[in-house]
Motif scaffolding. Structure first.
Motif, mmCIF file in Angstrom:
data_model
loop_
_atom_site.group_PDB
_atom_site.id
_atom_site.type_symbol
_atom_site.label_atom_id
_atom_site.label_comp_id
_atom_site.label_asym_id
_atom_site.label_seq_id
_atom_site.Cartn_x
_atom_site.Cartn_y
_atom_site.Cartn_z
ATOM 1 N N PHE A 195 -4.560 3.895 5.156
ATOM 2 C CA PHE A 195 -5.996 4.077 4.967
ATOM 3 C C PHE A 195 -6.749 4.137 6.299
ATOM 4 O O PHE A 195 -7.953 4.300 6.330
ATOM 5 N N VAL A 251 -9.879 0.108 -1.278
ATOM 6 C CA VAL A 251 -8.575 0.642 -1.674
ATOM 7 C C VAL A 251 -8.468 0.753 -3.183
ATOM 8 O O VAL A 251 -8.057 1.774 -3.736
ATOM 9 N N LEU A 309 0.848 -1.183 0.000
ATOM 10 C CA LEU A 309 0.000 0.000 0.000
ATOM 11 C C LEU A 309 0.886 1.235 0.000
ATOM 12 O O LEU A 309 1.873 1.309 0.737
ATOM 13 N N GLU A 344 -2.559 3.466 -5.867
ATOM 14 C CA GLU A 344 -2.918 3.226 -4.473
ATOM 15 C C GLU A 344 -2.074 2.100 -3.879
ATOM 16 O O GLU A 344 -1.732 2.108 -2.701
#
Length: 463
Positions: free
Chosen positions: A253, A319, A249, A349
């Motif tokens: 998040f 995501v 990632l 992302e």
């Protein structure tokens, strides 16, 4: 290893056809090919001659070079820092990671700009020719990612890196950018490496195809492997075996960390749900050992890989996702993707790595998994009985007078009577063995295979 003069029978153009290499590696590989062929021909598990293997090798037209394994030999790796922060970066130590996907990260420590990180020669084995490599640069001793080679180029099908099989010793220049939306230039990496194919793996694959009647003669001296990929072109269903998935990632998040998980869909049907990884920092890699077979898929089917974050405070966060044609997965064998929330803004992302293979029903991975489990069980049985595979193999070859990979009962009994049988006379010892053969159903067979011989030898040791 004495190969009995096989080197002179192996053609240089066959080396190029099978391994995709030219001179001078052609000449360098010939003795290794000869040794691998002799090893396969001498194996009691193979009912093949060296001449048969040489003939097929010389005439093979469609060996799958992209999926062949080998070793990457690195001799040079350095970074030339650029930009306004070049002097600052040169004053700090950095750790460089080469992300190989299948073999995990390989790390180096950098002291100064342009310094070669490899003192001698570094070898990374088990890499597939089609595999893509990427590089990440961290400040030494921290998790602060300074740059990587994933680059700003956005591709919904595949993220391209440095292809392992294309490395031939020449200097390769790799652009490094700061992570994030801007992809500001960080510097340039210089790499010298050579990929050397695994000769033993290739010859073993060819021998296995011959034993399973998967070799088709073309013309007078040409051969083709009847590949399960041929079934894909006919639209036939098969099994998609997914081995490993890895995810990075590029942002957090859920405040400072994320709890990502992965789902695989075919249309609206959920095929697989990976477990959640908790408290993952940005730019850290997580891995799922999936090892699942998704059955009844055609090469034209579309799969959706959805990445989500298990939010601690509210509903889970989406995501991003990728949509992949099955054919694009198995053609690469191992593929990197950019995961985007919205394909219109093309924001990275996350990066996702997937290792997968597609098989038609008759060569399903369950079949090979069963065979692998059988070999492990056989080794365990021998160990318990106080025997080794080399010892039993040597004895089998001693008994196999005609070299056909099978023992007839007469040969076996004759040699058995000469062994020590716990004080029994030869007649009683032979009767005991006859009882064992009857118990296991070998009495109705004319010949005994190597696998059956292993079982018999284990029982002999136990009584």
């Amino acid at each position: 290893m004495d190969t009995g003069g096989l080197e002179s029978s192996i053609r240089e153009d066959a080396i190029t056809q099978v391994f995709g290499t030219g001179p001078p590696m052609q000449q360098q590989l010939i003795p290794f090919v000869a040794a691998a062929i002799k090893k396969e021909a001498d194996s009691p598990r193979r009912s093949l001659t060296a001449d048969q293997l040489v003939s097929v090798f010389n005439g093979l037209q469609n060996y799958d070079v992209d999926h062949s394994k080998g070793t990457l030999s690195l001799t040079h790796l350095s970074i030339n820092f650029t930009g306004d922060k070049g002097k600052l970066n040169n004053s700090m130590d950095h750790t460089v990671y080469m992300q190989t996907g299948s073999q995990g990260p390989v790390h180096f420590v950098l002291a100064k700009s342009k310094k070669n990180l490899i003192e001698d020669r570094l070898k990374v084995s088990g890499l597939v020719a089609s595999e893509q490599c990427f590089f990440e640069v961290f400040v030494k001793g921290s998790k602060d990612l300074k740059a990587d080679s994933f680059g700003p180029e956005w591709n919904p099908k595949e993220k391209k890196g440095v292809r392992v099989g294309a490395l031939n010793g020449d200097l390769v220049k790799i652009t490094l950018d700061h992570p994030g939306d801007t992809h500001e230039n960080f510097g340039e990496m210089h790499l010298k490496a050579t990929w050397v194919p695994s000769v033993e793996d290739a010859i073993r694959t060819i021998a296995t195809a011959m034993l399973h009647n998967k070799i088709k003669q073309v013309g007078d001296d040409g051969y083709r492997i009847v590949d399960w990929r041929d079934e894909a072109a006919k639209g036939r269903p098969g099994d998609l075996a997914i081995g490993v998935a890895k995810l990075r990632l590029n942002t957090a998040f859920d405040i400072f960390t994320s709890d990502p998980y992965l789902k695989i869909f075919r249309k609206t049907k959920l095929l697989y749900h990976c477990q959640t990884h908790e408290n993952v920092a940005p730019f850290a890699w997580v891995e799922w050992q999936i090892n699942e077979v998704l059955p009844n898929l055609r090469s034209s089917d579309k799969l959706t890989f959805v990445v989500q974050d298990k939010n601690k405070l509210m509903s889970d966060t989406f995501v991003g996702q990728i949509e992949v044609i099955v054919e694009d997965l198995w053609k690469g064998g191992a593929t990197w993707f950019t995961v985007a929330r919205d394909h219109t803004n093309e924001k990275d992302e996350a990066y996702l790595y997937i290792q997968a293979d597609w098989f038609c029903e008759e060569s399903s991975p369950q079949k090979w998994a069963n065979a692998s489990a059988k070999n492990i069980t056989m080794d365990t049985q021998l160990s318990v009985a106080g025997l080794s595979m080399d010892e039993v193999t040597r004895k089998f070859k001693e008994l196999d007078k005609d070299g056909n990979g099978l023992l007839d009962r007469g040969e076996f009994f004759e040699v058995y009577k000469q062994m020590d049988h716990m004080g029994l006379d030869p007649h009683l010892a032979t009767k005991r063995l006859d009882d064992w053969l009857t118990h296991y159903g070998f009495d109705k067979k004319e010949n005994i295979s190597f696998d059956e011989f292993v079982m018999i030898m284990c029982h002999i040791q136990q009584f």
